[in-house]
Design a protein around this motif. Structure first.
Motif, PDB file in Angstrom:
ATOM      1  N   LYS A   1      -6.211 -18.617   9.390  1.00  0.00           N
ATOM      2  CA  LYS A   1      -6.841 -17.984   8.237  1.00  0.00           C
ATOM      3  C   LYS A   1      -7.373 -16.607   8.598  1.00  0.00           C
ATOM      4  N   LYS A   2      -7.970 -16.498   9.799  1.00  0.00           N
ATOM      5  CA  LYS A   2      -8.516 -15.219  10.257  1.00  0.00           C
ATOM      6  C   LYS A   2      -7.394 -14.206  10.491  1.00  0.00           C
ATOM      7  N   GLN A   3      -6.260 -14.676  11.043  1.00  0.00           N
ATOM      8  CA  GLN A   3      -5.119 -13.793  11.266  1.00  0.00           C
ATOM      9  C   GLN A   3      -4.580 -13.262   9.941  1.00  0.00           C
ATOM     10  N   ASN A   4      -4.545 -14.130   8.902  1.00  0.00           N
ATOM     11  CA  ASN A   4      -4.086 -13.690   7.588  1.00  0.00           C
ATOM     12  C   ASN A   4      -5.008 -12.624   7.007  1.00  0.00           C
ATOM     13  N   ILE A   5      -6.322 -12.819   7.182  1.00  0.00           N
ATOM     14  CA  ILE A   5      -7.293 -11.828   6.709  1.00  0.00           C
ATOM     15  C   ILE A   5      -7.017 -10.489   7.371  1.00  0.00           C
ATOM     16  N   ASN A   6      -6.852 -10.514   8.686  1.00  0.00           N
ATOM     17  CA  ASN A   6      -6.628  -9.278   9.430  1.00  0.00           C
ATOM     18  C   ASN A   6      -5.310  -8.611   9.035  1.00  0.00           C
ATOM     19  N   MET A   7      -4.298  -9.429   8.720  1.00  0.00           N
ATOM     20  CA  MET A   7      -3.014  -8.872   8.306  1.00  0.00           C
ATOM     21  C   MET A   7      -3.157  -8.113   6.994  1.00  0.00           C
ATOM     22  N   TYR A   8      -3.842  -8.700   6.021  1.00  0.00           N
ATOM     23  CA  TYR A   8      -4.027  -8.050   4.728  1.00  0.00           C
ATOM     24  C   TYR A   8      -4.929  -6.824   4.838  1.00  0.00           C
ATOM     25  N   LEU A   9      -5.947  -6.910   5.688  1.00  0.00           N
ATOM     26  CA  LEU A   9      -6.811  -5.751   5.908  1.00  0.00           C
ATOM     27  C   LEU A   9      -6.026  -4.593   6.501  1.00  0.00           C
TER      28      LEU A   9
ATOM     29  N   VAL B   1       4.813   7.604  -2.462  1.00  0.00           N
ATOM     30  CA  VAL B   1       5.587   6.442  -2.929  1.00  0.00           C
ATOM     31  C   VAL B   1       5.490   5.303  -1.922  1.00  0.00           C
ATOM     32  N   LEU B   2       5.625   5.634  -0.628  1.00  0.00           N
ATOM     33  CA  LEU B   2       5.561   4.611   0.411  1.00  0.00           C
ATOM     34  C   LEU B   2       4.202   3.922   0.435  1.00  0.00           C
ATOM     35  N   GLY B   3       3.129   4.734   0.354  1.00  0.00           N
ATOM     36  CA  GLY B   3       1.784   4.158   0.319  1.00  0.00           C
ATOM     37  C   GLY B   3       1.576   3.299  -0.908  1.00  0.00           C
ATOM     38  N   GLY B   4       2.109   3.755  -2.061  1.00  0.00           N
ATOM     39  CA  GLY B   4       1.993   2.970  -3.289  1.00  0.00           C
ATOM     40  C   GLY B   4       2.720   1.641  -3.192  1.00  0.00           C
ATOM     41  N   VAL B   5       3.908   1.651  -2.575  1.00  0.00           N
ATOM     42  CA  VAL B   5       4.684   0.413  -2.419  1.00  0.00           C
ATOM     43  C   VAL B   5       3.918  -0.593  -1.554  1.00  0.00           C
ATOM     44  N   VAL B   6       3.383  -0.104  -0.422  1.00  0.00           N
ATOM     45  CA  VAL B   6       2.621  -0.990   0.471  1.00  0.00           C
ATOM     46  C   VAL B   6       1.384  -1.531  -0.239  1.00  0.00           C
ATOM     47  N   LEU B   7       0.712  -0.672  -1.014  1.00  0.00           N
ATOM     48  CA  LEU B   7      -0.486  -1.092  -1.733  1.00  0.00           C
ATOM     49  C   LEU B   7      -0.159  -2.142  -2.797  1.00  0.00           C
ATOM     50  N   VAL B   8       0.927  -1.920  -3.539  1.00  0.00           N
ATOM     51  CA  VAL B   8       1.334  -2.876  -4.583  1.00  0.00           C
ATOM     52  C   VAL B   8       1.714  -4.219  -3.957  1.00  0.00           C
ATOM     53  N   MET B   9       2.445  -4.169  -2.832  1.00  0.00           N
ATOM     54  CA  MET B   9       2.832  -5.413  -2.151  1.00  0.00           C
ATOM     55  C   MET B   9       1.606  -6.182  -1.677  1.00  0.00           C
ATOM     56  N   THR B  10       0.586  -5.447  -1.261  1.00  0.00           N
ATOM     57  CA  THR B  10      -0.641  -6.106  -0.801  1.00  0.00           C
ATOM     58  C   THR B  10      -1.410  -6.711  -1.968  1.00  0.00           C
ATOM     59  N   ILE B  11      -1.519  -5.942  -3.067  1.00  0.00           N
ATOM     60  CA  ILE B  11      -2.280  -6.414  -4.234  1.00  0.00           C
ATOM     61  C   ILE B  11      -1.588  -7.614  -4.892  1.00  0.00           C
ATOM     62  N   ARG B  12      -0.268  -7.675  -4.793  1.00  0.00           N
ATOM     63  CA  ARG B  12       0.466  -8.796  -5.392  1.00  0.00           C
ATOM     64  C   ARG B  12       0.072 -10.131  -4.763  1.00  0.00           C
ATOM     65  N   ASN B  13      -0.458 -10.071  -3.555  1.00  0.00           N
ATOM     66  CA  ASN B  13      -0.944 -11.275  -2.897  1.00  0.00           C
ATOM     67  C   ASN B  13      -2.429 -11.486  -3.181  1.00  0.00           C
ATOM     68  N   LYS B  14      -2.857 -11.083  -4.386  1.00  0.00           N
ATOM     69  CA  LYS B  14      -4.285 -11.118  -4.709  1.00  0.00           C
ATOM     70  C   LYS B  14      -4.857 -12.536  -4.661  1.00  0.00           C
ATOM     71  N   SER B  15      -4.032 -13.538  -4.975  1.00  0.00           N
ATOM     72  CA  SER B  15      -4.548 -14.906  -4.910  1.00  0.00           C
ATOM     73  C   SER B  15      -4.918 -15.274  -3.485  1.00  0.00           C
ATOM     74  N   LYS B  16      -4.067 -14.875  -2.545  1.00  0.00           N
ATOM     75  CA  LYS B  16      -4.377 -15.136  -1.134  1.00  0.00           C
ATOM     76  C   LYS B  16      -5.593 -14.333  -0.706  1.00  0.00           C
ATOM     77  N   LEU B  17      -5.651 -13.091  -1.173  1.00  0.00           N
ATOM     78  CA  LEU B  17      -6.794 -12.246  -0.827  1.00  0.00           C
ATOM     79  C   LEU B  17      -8.086 -12.841  -1.369  1.00  0.00           C
ATOM     80  N   ARG B  18      -8.010 -13.386  -2.588  1.00  0.00           N
ATOM     81  CA  ARG B  18      -9.202 -13.972  -3.193  1.00  0.00           C
ATOM     82  C   ARG B  18      -9.624 -15.228  -2.438  1.00  0.00           C
ATOM     83  N   ASN B  19      -8.638 -16.043  -2.074  1.00  0.00           N
ATOM     84  CA  ASN B  19      -8.944 -17.269  -1.358  1.00  0.00           C
ATOM     85  C   ASN B  19      -9.521 -16.981   0.031  1.00  0.00           C
ATOM     86  N   LEU B  20      -9.124 -15.862   0.598  1.00  0.00           N
ATOM     87  CA  LEU B  20      -9.602 -15.520   1.947  1.00  0.00           C
ATOM     88  C   LEU B  20     -10.872 -14.685   1.912  1.00  0.00           C
ATOM     89  N   ASN B  21     -11.435 -14.471   0.681  1.00  0.00           N
ATOM     90  CA  ASN B  21     -12.694 -13.725   0.531  1.00  0.00           C
ATOM     91  C   ASN B  21     -12.649 -12.366   1.211  1.00  0.00           C
TER      92      ASN B  21
END
Length: 243
Positions: A5-13, A45-65
């Motif tokens: 769980k901690k590794q996932n948090i760090n990956m999204y961060l 464009v590249l930064g936007g793509v990475v940001l959108v891909m990260t935000i799309r995992n918002k459920s995981k982000l929410r679950n990981l606080n």
């Protein structure tokens, strides 16, 4: 499970920090460089793509606080390195932008390159020397007077080093018409102090804020453990009567 769980948090961060850094890099390129605008748009464009891909995992982000406090206090090496890189990159962009406003005839990339090569290493050394040598040894141990003395004395070699680079390297290369027209020690000490130690003081403030949050979290954790211990003792005292 907790480690995963901690590794996932760090990956999204890390992904969030990376996307913000790429977008931050695109803005000054688009604004100040006519010849490299296409590169700025690619970065955007590249930064936007990475940001959108990260935000799309918002459920995981929410679950990981995912919170700002998690970013600041993360112990994961990749996140810490990314935060330091982002800090210095942001400083470089702001500094170069202000320099461009003061010297409109100079290009943004030109000023950024000169700052990075000649002066940024000195700022970095002065900052980390203060953060990881002076502050732990004197400030954290409440030796305030010694910290002020050592901090003031440590500024002298860094100011002299800055003047050495300016006098013997920067001016002879880029402004040879002004080379050696003045004495070595004829420079604005106040300007050099502000130029170098404004970033040192800012980084020190961030470090102290982080330390304050860490201390606060440790105190809360200690109080929670004490409360659990007291409840356990009460249960032990009460349970024989029920038996």
């Amino acid at each position: 499970m907790e480690k995963s769980k901690k590794q996932n948090i760090n990956m999204y961060l890390t992904l969030l920090i990376l996307s913000i850094s790429i977008i931050a890099a695109s803005i000054p390129i688009i604004n100040y460089s006519v010849n490299l605008k296409f590169l700025g748009y690619i970065f955007l464009v590249l930064g936007g793509v990475v940001l959108v891909m990260t935000i799309r995992n918002k459920s995981k982000l929410r679950n990981l606080n995912l919170e700002l406090n998690n970013i600041i206090n993360s112990n994961h090496q990749s996140v810490r390195i990314a935060l330091h890189i982002l800090f210095w990159f942001t400083y470089l962009m702001i500094h170069s932008t202000l320099m461009t406003l003061n010297f409109p005839d100079k290009s943004f990339l030109n000023l950024t390159f000169k700052t990075t090569v000649f002066y940024l290493p000195i700022d970095i050394i002065a900052t980390y020397f203060t953060l990881y040598v002076l502050m732990p040894k004197f400030l954290y141990t409440r030796k305030l007077f010694l910290f002020i003395i050592t901090f003031t004395l440590s500024a002298i070699p860094f100011i002299i080093l800055t003047q050495t680079v300016t006098y013997f390297v920067y001016i002879p290369i880029f402004h040879p018409e002004y080379a050696y027209k003045k004495e070595f020690l004829e420079f604005s000490y106040f300007y050099y102090i502000v130029a170098t130690y404004s970033i040192v003081i800012l980084a020190g403030g961030i470090k102290l804020t982080k330390r304050w949050y860490e201390t606060k979290d440790k105190q809360a954790e200690l109080e929670n453990q004490n409360l659990k211990s007291e409840l356990a003792m009460l249960k032990l005292q009460i349970s024989p009567h029920f038996l």
